[in-house]
Design a protein around this motif. Structure first.
Motif, PDB file in Angstrom:
ATOM      1  N   ALA A 138       0.165  -4.923   6.444  1.00  0.00           N
ATOM      2  CA  ALA A 138      -0.419  -5.522   5.293  1.00  0.00           C
ATOM      3  C   ALA A 138      -1.418  -4.723   4.861  1.00  0.00           C
ATOM      4  N   LEU A 139      -2.196  -3.659   6.036  1.00  0.00           N
ATOM      5  CA  LEU A 139      -3.359  -3.205   5.032  1.00  0.00           C
ATOM      6  C   LEU A 139      -3.088  -2.241   4.247  1.00  0.00           C
ATOM      7  N   ALA A 140      -1.706  -1.102   4.467  1.00  0.00           N
ATOM      8  CA  ALA A 140      -1.509  -0.578   4.104  1.00  0.00           C
ATOM      9  C   ALA A 140      -0.648  -0.430   2.427  1.00  0.00           C
ATOM     10  N   ARG A 141      -0.340  -2.144   2.493  1.00  0.00           N
ATOM     11  CA  ARG A 141       0.740  -2.593   1.263  1.00  0.00           C
ATOM     12  C   ARG A 141      -0.451  -2.373   0.332  1.00  0.00           C
ATOM     13  N   ARG A 142      -1.832  -2.948   0.807  1.00  0.00           N
ATOM     14  CA  ARG A 142      -2.560  -3.445  -0.403  1.00  0.00           C
ATOM     15  C   ARG A 142      -3.314  -2.288  -1.241  1.00  0.00           C
ATOM     16  N   LEU A 143      -2.929  -0.822   0.079  1.00  0.00           N
ATOM     17  CA  LEU A 143      -3.565  -0.386  -0.816  1.00  0.00           C
ATOM     18  C   LEU A 143      -2.440   0.226  -1.372  1.00  0.00           C
ATOM     19  N   ARG A 144      -2.138   0.352  -1.197  1.00  0.00           N
ATOM     20  CA  ARG A 144      -0.114   1.026  -2.110  1.00  0.00           C
ATOM     21  C   ARG A 144      -0.415   0.375  -3.431  1.00  0.00           C
ATOM     22  N   GLU A 145      -0.653  -0.622  -3.802  1.00  0.00           N
ATOM     23  CA  GLU A 145      -0.471  -1.670  -4.547  1.00  0.00           C
ATOM     24  C   GLU A 145      -1.592  -1.322  -5.435  1.00  0.00           C
ATOM     25  N   LEU A 146      -2.849  -1.308  -4.735  1.00  0.00           N
ATOM     26  CA  LEU A 146      -3.916  -0.611  -5.315  1.00  0.00           C
ATOM     27  C   LEU A 146      -3.779   1.072  -5.969  1.00  0.00           C
ATOM     28  N   LEU A 147      -3.503   1.868  -5.334  1.00  0.00           N
ATOM     29  CA  LEU A 147      -3.419   2.924  -5.724  1.00  0.00           C
ATOM     30  C   LEU A 147      -1.923   2.506  -7.128  1.00  0.00           C
ATOM     31  N   ASP A 148      -0.917   2.259  -6.855  1.00  0.00           N
ATOM     32  CA  ASP A 148       0.122   1.786  -8.292  1.00  0.00           C
ATOM     33  C   ASP A 148      -0.919   1.450  -9.376  1.00  0.00           C
ATOM     34  N   GLU A 149      -1.867   0.829  -9.664  1.00  0.00           N
ATOM     35  CA  GLU A 149      -2.488   0.149 -10.453  1.00  0.00           C
ATOM     36  C   GLU A 149      -4.119   1.146 -11.070  1.00  0.00           C
ATOM     37  N   ARG A 150      -3.612   1.560 -10.339  1.00  0.00           N
ATOM     38  CA  ARG A 150      -4.875   2.834 -10.051  1.00  0.00           C
ATOM     39  C   ARG A 150      -4.172   4.743 -10.537  1.00  0.00           C
ATOM     40  N   VAL A 151      -3.218   4.482 -10.648  1.00  0.00           N
ATOM     41  CA  VAL A 151      -2.971   5.523 -10.909  1.00  0.00           C
ATOM     42  C   VAL A 151      -3.136   6.628 -11.961  1.00  0.00           C
ATOM     43  N   VAL A 152      -3.412   6.609 -12.916  1.00  0.00           N
ATOM     44  CA  VAL A 152      -4.134   7.295 -14.360  1.00  0.00           C
ATOM     45  C   VAL A 152      -6.409   7.343 -13.441  1.00  0.00           C
ATOM     46  N   PRO A 153      -6.270   6.566 -13.458  1.00  0.00           N
ATOM     47  CA  PRO A 153      -7.909   6.948 -13.132  1.00  0.00           C
ATOM     48  C   PRO A 153      -8.233   7.241 -11.816  1.00  0.00           C
ATOM     49  N   GLY A 154      -7.444   7.067 -11.252  1.00  0.00           N
ATOM     50  CA  GLY A 154      -7.260   7.429  -9.232  1.00  0.00           C
ATOM     51  C   GLY A 154      -8.847   5.689  -9.085  1.00  0.00           C
ATOM     52  N   VAL A 155      -8.539   6.349  -7.092  1.00  0.00           N
ATOM     53  CA  VAL A 155      -9.418   5.281  -7.189  1.00  0.00           C
ATOM     54  C   VAL A 155     -10.590   6.547  -5.636  1.00  0.00           C
ATOM     55  N   ALA A 156     -11.732   6.132  -5.198  1.00  0.00           N
ATOM     56  CA  ALA A 156     -12.838   7.115  -4.308  1.00  0.00           C
ATOM     57  C   ALA A 156     -12.048   6.842  -3.143  1.00  0.00           C
TER      58      ALA A 156
END
Length: 268
Positions: free
Chosen positions: A166-184
């Protein structure tokens, strides 16, 4: 005179990675450090030759496959242990990365014979050498910190990945939302309410790929589509979140096998 200049070659910089106060690479043939202290932790690997040093009135050395961790505020020196000197890579880390509870164990056992840890530290230096790979560097450093703690406090820390889909899925969704700006990594951990090390391990365990690799794969995928439209690599780099064109080229070549310019020119 040329030999004297070549005996001291150094390169130093401060990357945009939380907790890293300095990256320092050096090649010394004759220079010896006097006794001194650092405010930060010193994480040291030697690529050629060896270093002999005293820490807390005890003599130590740095053979290959060894990672040395010198704690802050503890006096130490350093000198070549081989006739041709030594080549080293050093990270200086603040207390947000390694806590004061490790100072005593690090004084007792500063040299860690761990080939896997040695490899990971070398990979971290490679990531720190290129702007734009901060997520990779931060992720690698977080896992390295966990492995260091496991060495120095083996009864209280384990390095066994725990499944958390579940945690891995939440991070994947976050990365999908931030493909261009990225996330620290720190921001991602705060958003999904997880420890950074557990977050990286959970994602890697669930998907078989590290978070930074996933993000770069998504960016390269977008870059391919824009290149197929005939846009220039420089434009594509900006549009897909890469630091610059060389950053795009490095990751594009790694994943596609050819540089982006050649890929665009191959369009039929």
């Amino acid at each position: 005179m040329a030999a004297a200049r070549n005996s001291r070659e150094v390169s130093a910089w401060r990357p945009s990675v939380p907790g890293v106060t300095e990256v320092f690479h050096a090649h010394y043939t004759e220079y010896a450090y006097p006794m001194h202290v650092h405010e930060a932790w010193t994480l040291l690997i030697v690529d050629d030759g060896a270093v002999r040093y005293d820490l807390d009135r005890h003599e130590h050395g740095t053979p290959l496959d060894t990672v040395s961790l010198l704690p802050p505020h503890v006096p130490h020196n350093g000198s070549p242990a081989t006739p041709h000197g030594f080549r080293k890579r050093v990270l200086y880390l603040d207390s947000t990365r390694l806590g004061d509870d490790l100072i005593g164990p690090a004084v007792d056992s500063p040299d860690l014979a761990d080939p896997v840890l040695r490899l990971r530290v070398g990979q971290l230096h490679a990531a720190l050498a290129q702007p734009g790979d901060e997520l990779e560097a931060d992720s690698r450093l977080t896992l390295i910190g966990g492995r260091l703690r496991a060495h120095l406090l083996p009864r209280t820390v384990t390095d066994v990945p725990r499944r958390d889909p579940a945690l891995a899925r939440r991070l994947r969704e976050l990365l999908d939302e931030r493909v261009v700006p990225g996330v620290a990594l720190g921001e991602a951990a705060a958003l999904v309410q997880a420890h950074p090390a557990h977050l990286v391990r959970s994602f890697s365990t669930a998907y078989g790929i590290a978070p930074h690799q996933y993000l770069m794969s998504r960016r390269v995928g977008r870059a391919r589509q824009l290149l197929l439209e005939g846009r220039s690599p420089a434009e594509v780099a900006v549009a897909t979140g890469f630091y610059d064109q060389s950053h795009l080229t490095r990751h594009f070549r790694k994943l596609v096998g050819v540089p982006p310019g050649r890929y665009r020119d191959s369009v039929r």
